[in-house]
Motif scaffolding. Structure first.
Motif, PDB file in Angstrom:
ATOM      1  N   UNK A 108      29.635  38.783  34.312  1.00  0.00           N
ATOM      2  CA  UNK A 108      29.704  39.492  35.585  1.00  0.00           C
ATOM      3  C   UNK A 108      30.765  38.918  36.538  1.00  0.00           C
ATOM      4  N   UNK A 109      31.196  37.683  36.301  1.00  0.00           N
ATOM      5  CA  UNK A 109      32.145  37.022  37.201  1.00  0.00           C
ATOM      6  C   UNK A 109      33.573  37.045  36.657  1.00  0.00           C
ATOM      7  N   UNK A 110      33.843  37.915  35.701  1.00  0.00           N
ATOM      8  CA  UNK A 110      35.149  37.841  35.029  1.00  0.00           C
ATOM      9  C   UNK A 110      36.318  38.024  36.000  1.00  0.00           C
ATOM     10  N   UNK A 111      36.207  38.973  36.929  1.00  0.00           N
ATOM     11  CA  UNK A 111      37.307  39.199  37.892  1.00  0.00           C
ATOM     12  C   UNK A 111      37.542  37.948  38.746  1.00  0.00           C
ATOM     13  N   UNK A 112      36.432  37.338  39.198  1.00  0.00           N
ATOM     14  CA  UNK A 112      36.561  36.123  40.019  1.00  0.00           C
ATOM     15  C   UNK A 112      37.372  35.052  39.275  1.00  0.00           C
ATOM     16  N   UNK A 113      37.129  34.941  37.974  1.00  0.00           N
ATOM     17  CA  UNK A 113      37.823  33.913  37.184  1.00  0.00           C
ATOM     18  C   UNK A 113      39.331  34.160  37.148  1.00  0.00           C
ATOM     19  N   UNK A 114      39.712  35.418  36.949  1.00  0.00           N
ATOM     20  CA  UNK A 114      41.151  35.739  36.918  1.00  0.00           C
ATOM     21  C   UNK A 114      41.782  35.479  38.290  1.00  0.00           C
ATOM     22  N   UNK A 115      41.062  35.882  39.349  1.00  0.00           N
ATOM     23  CA  UNK A 115      41.615  35.684  40.692  1.00  0.00           C
ATOM     24  C   UNK A 115      41.769  34.190  40.982  1.00  0.00           C
ATOM     25  N   UNK A 116      40.764  33.406  40.615  1.00  0.00           N
ATOM     26  CA  UNK A 116      40.858  31.956  40.869  1.00  0.00           C
ATOM     27  C   UNK A 116      42.028  31.339  40.106  1.00  0.00           C
ATOM     28  N   UNK A 117      42.209  31.746  38.865  1.00  0.00           N
ATOM     29  CA  UNK A 117      43.335  31.197  38.082  1.00  0.00           C
ATOM     30  C   UNK A 117      44.673  31.641  38.679  1.00  0.00           C
ATOM     31  N   UNK A 118      44.733  32.885  39.154  1.00  0.00           N
ATOM     32  CA  UNK A 118      45.988  33.375  39.752  1.00  0.00           C
ATOM     33  C   UNK A 118      46.257  32.662  41.073  1.00  0.00           C
ATOM     34  N   UNK A 119      45.215  32.467  41.862  1.00  0.00           N
ATOM     35  CA  UNK A 119      45.397  31.749  43.130  1.00  0.00           C
ATOM     36  C   UNK A 119      45.901  30.333  42.875  1.00  0.00           C
ATOM     37  N   UNK A 120      45.345  29.683  41.866  1.00  0.00           N
ATOM     38  CA  UNK A 120      45.719  28.290  41.581  1.00  0.00           C
ATOM     39  C   UNK A 120      47.149  28.190  41.050  1.00  0.00           C
ATOM     40  N   UNK A 121      47.634  29.246  40.402  1.00  0.00           N
ATOM     41  CA  UNK A 121      48.969  29.171  39.799  1.00  0.00           C
ATOM     42  C   UNK A 121      50.015  29.942  40.605  1.00  0.00           C
ATOM     43  N   UNK A 122      49.598  30.552  41.720  1.00  0.00           N
ATOM     44  CA  UNK A 122      50.540  31.330  42.525  1.00  0.00           C
ATOM     45  C   UNK A 122      50.915  32.650  41.870  1.00  0.00           C
ATOM     46  N   UNK A 123      50.123  33.107  40.925  1.00  0.00           N
ATOM     47  CA  UNK A 123      50.451  34.328  40.196  1.00  0.00           C
ATOM     48  C   UNK A 123      49.728  35.554  40.720  1.00  0.00           C
ATOM     49  N   UNK A 124      49.853  36.629  39.954  1.00  0.00           N
ATOM     50  CA  UNK A 124      49.223  37.907  40.284  1.00  0.00           C
ATOM     51  C   UNK A 124      48.288  38.297  39.146  1.00  0.00           C
ATOM     52  N   UNK A 125      47.422  39.285  39.406  1.00  0.00           N
ATOM     53  CA  UNK A 125      46.547  39.757  38.323  1.00  0.00           C
ATOM     54  C   UNK A 125      46.713  41.261  38.099  1.00  0.00           C
ATOM     55  N   UNK A 126      46.405  41.673  36.881  1.00  0.00           N
ATOM     56  CA  UNK A 126      46.250  43.095  36.568  1.00  0.00           C
ATOM     57  C   UNK A 126      44.762  43.325  36.320  1.00  0.00           C
ATOM     58  N   UNK A 127      44.168  44.200  37.144  1.00  0.00           N
ATOM     59  CA  UNK A 127      42.739  44.509  37.003  1.00  0.00           C
ATOM     60  C   UNK A 127      42.573  45.957  36.558  1.00  0.00           C
ATOM     61  N   UNK A 128      41.719  46.155  35.579  1.00  0.00           N
ATOM     62  CA  UNK A 128      41.466  47.489  35.029  1.00  0.00           C
ATOM     63  C   UNK A 128      40.365  48.189  35.809  1.00  0.00           C
ATOM     64  N   UNK A 129      40.499  49.492  36.010  1.00  0.00           N
ATOM     65  CA  UNK A 129      39.400  50.255  36.628  1.00  0.00           C
ATOM     66  C   UNK A 129      38.348  50.519  35.562  1.00  0.00           C
ATOM     67  N   UNK A 130      37.613  49.443  35.294  1.00  0.00           N
ATOM     68  CA  UNK A 130      36.624  49.460  34.220  1.00  0.00           C
ATOM     69  C   UNK A 130      35.502  48.533  34.662  1.00  0.00           C
ATOM     70  N   UNK A 131      34.251  48.893  34.350  1.00  0.00           N
ATOM     71  CA  UNK A 131      33.137  48.022  34.732  1.00  0.00           C
ATOM     72  C   UNK A 131      32.147  47.916  33.578  1.00  0.00           C
ATOM     73  N   UNK A 132      30.929  47.443  33.892  1.00  0.00           N
ATOM     74  CA  UNK A 132      29.923  47.243  32.838  1.00  0.00           C
ATOM     75  C   UNK A 132      29.701  48.505  32.013  1.00  0.00           C
ATOM     76  N   UNK A 133      29.921  49.646  32.629  1.00  0.00           N
ATOM     77  CA  UNK A 133      29.685  50.899  31.907  1.00  0.00           C
ATOM     78  C   UNK A 133      30.881  51.353  31.070  1.00  0.00           C
TER      79      UNK A 133
END
Ligand code: THG
Length: 275
Positions: A108-133
């Motif tokens: 359930x925390x997958x997005x948070x993990x990508x954001x934290x890694x991007x914040x730590x590395x100064x990068x950006x993320x690509x997030x899919x319009x997709x959820x548990x369903x």
């Protein structure tokens, strides 16, 4: 257009074999050719066949970034694989972390993990319009998930200029899926109104034409349409010259690039300015 070059992907047999044999030559050549063709980022995807995906992404990252100065787009739905890639990645060039859904049952925390890694590395993320369903099959659910992604990113300190939203394009030849490309254009319109500045919009364009007989034509036609709706990035085959010409022309017609008689040539020489 922020062009993310798709070819260093273990889905392709030459890259799959290179990973299995740890043979750098095909990866080095693809890194150089895609950079020359104007890639702003090189997508790095180990595919599903690699025995040890963390080991494979490290090797691909080191091999590609040793060959060119182009920044990388680390592509995996597994945060641990992204994390492994980041351990050896030269993030001072910039980096894209691709691709996380809003949430998934197993994480359930997958997005948070990508954001934290991007914040730590100064990068950006690509997030899919997709959820548990899974992947939504209509405009409203795509837009609702995008809104949740933007909100969550803002809460975690990631501004929309470092966020790429991917409305997820799937093969047009799948029965019942033919209305999806048009739905995606409508979703893009709405997503771009959600924040100021808006997020970037990207997509894995080649998914659209998988299994069809007119791949390049379908890809470039839809990309021109998406650009007219404000799509400003895509994961594409930058070695497909007619496709890149369409990108340059569509952007010129949208007044994003100035017209000159040599606008096609000018576009190709400007990759670094489009990151
Ligand atoms: N969104 C995001 N990232 C992505 C995707 C996406 N990354 C992976 C993928 N989708 C985008 N990249 C590709 C790469 C190749 C193909 C499609 C998308 C492709 N490959 C051939 C095929 O399947 O027919 C491979 C066959 C061959 O060996 O030639 O089409 O949607 N954020």
């Amino acid at each position: 257009m922020i062009a993310i070059a798709e070819r260093i992907n273990g889905q392709f047999l030459d890259v799959k074999a290179a990973i299995a044999d740890k043979d750098p030559a095909p990866v080095v050549e693809l890194a150089k050719k895609q950079t020359e063709a104007g890639a702003a980022y090189l997508d790095i995807n180990v595919g599903t066949a690699a025995a040890d995906q963390q080991d494979a992404i490290k090797w691909l990252v080191e091999t590609a970034q040793g060959a060119v100065e182009t920044p990388l787009c680390l592509d995996s739905q597994k945060p641990d694989v992204i994390k492994a890639g980041l351990q050896v990645c030269d993030t001072s060039r910039g980096v894209l972390l691709n691709s996380t859904p809003l949430d998934k049952k197993s994480d359930p925390e997958v997005l948070d993990k990508y954001v934290e890694m991007a914040n730590a590395s100064g990068g950006s993320i690509i997030a899919l319009t997709m959820n548990v369903e899974g992947v939504p099959q209509n405009v409203d659910n795509r837009v609702a998930i995008a809104a949740e992604i933007i909100t969550k990113c803002m809460e975690l300190g990631m501004t929309p200029d470092r966020l790429f939203i991917d409305p997820i394009i799937l093969p047009v030849n799948v029965p019942g899926a033919q209305e999806q490309p048009d739905n995606i254009l409508a979703a893009i319109d709405q997503i771009l109104l959600m924040s100021d500045p808006p997020p970037h919009i990207t997509m894995g364009l080649s998914n659209l034409s998988q299994g069809t007989t007119k791949r390049s034509l379908i890809n470039r036609t839809f990309l021109a349409m998406a650009i007219s709706h404000g799509c400003d990035s895509a994961i594409i085959d930058v070695l497909d010259e007619p496709l890149v010409d369409v990108v340059a022309t569509a952007e010129m017609l949208m007044n994003k690039q100035i017209y000159s008689d040599s606008f096609l040539k000018a576009y190709r020489s400007m990759a670094g300015g489009r990151r």
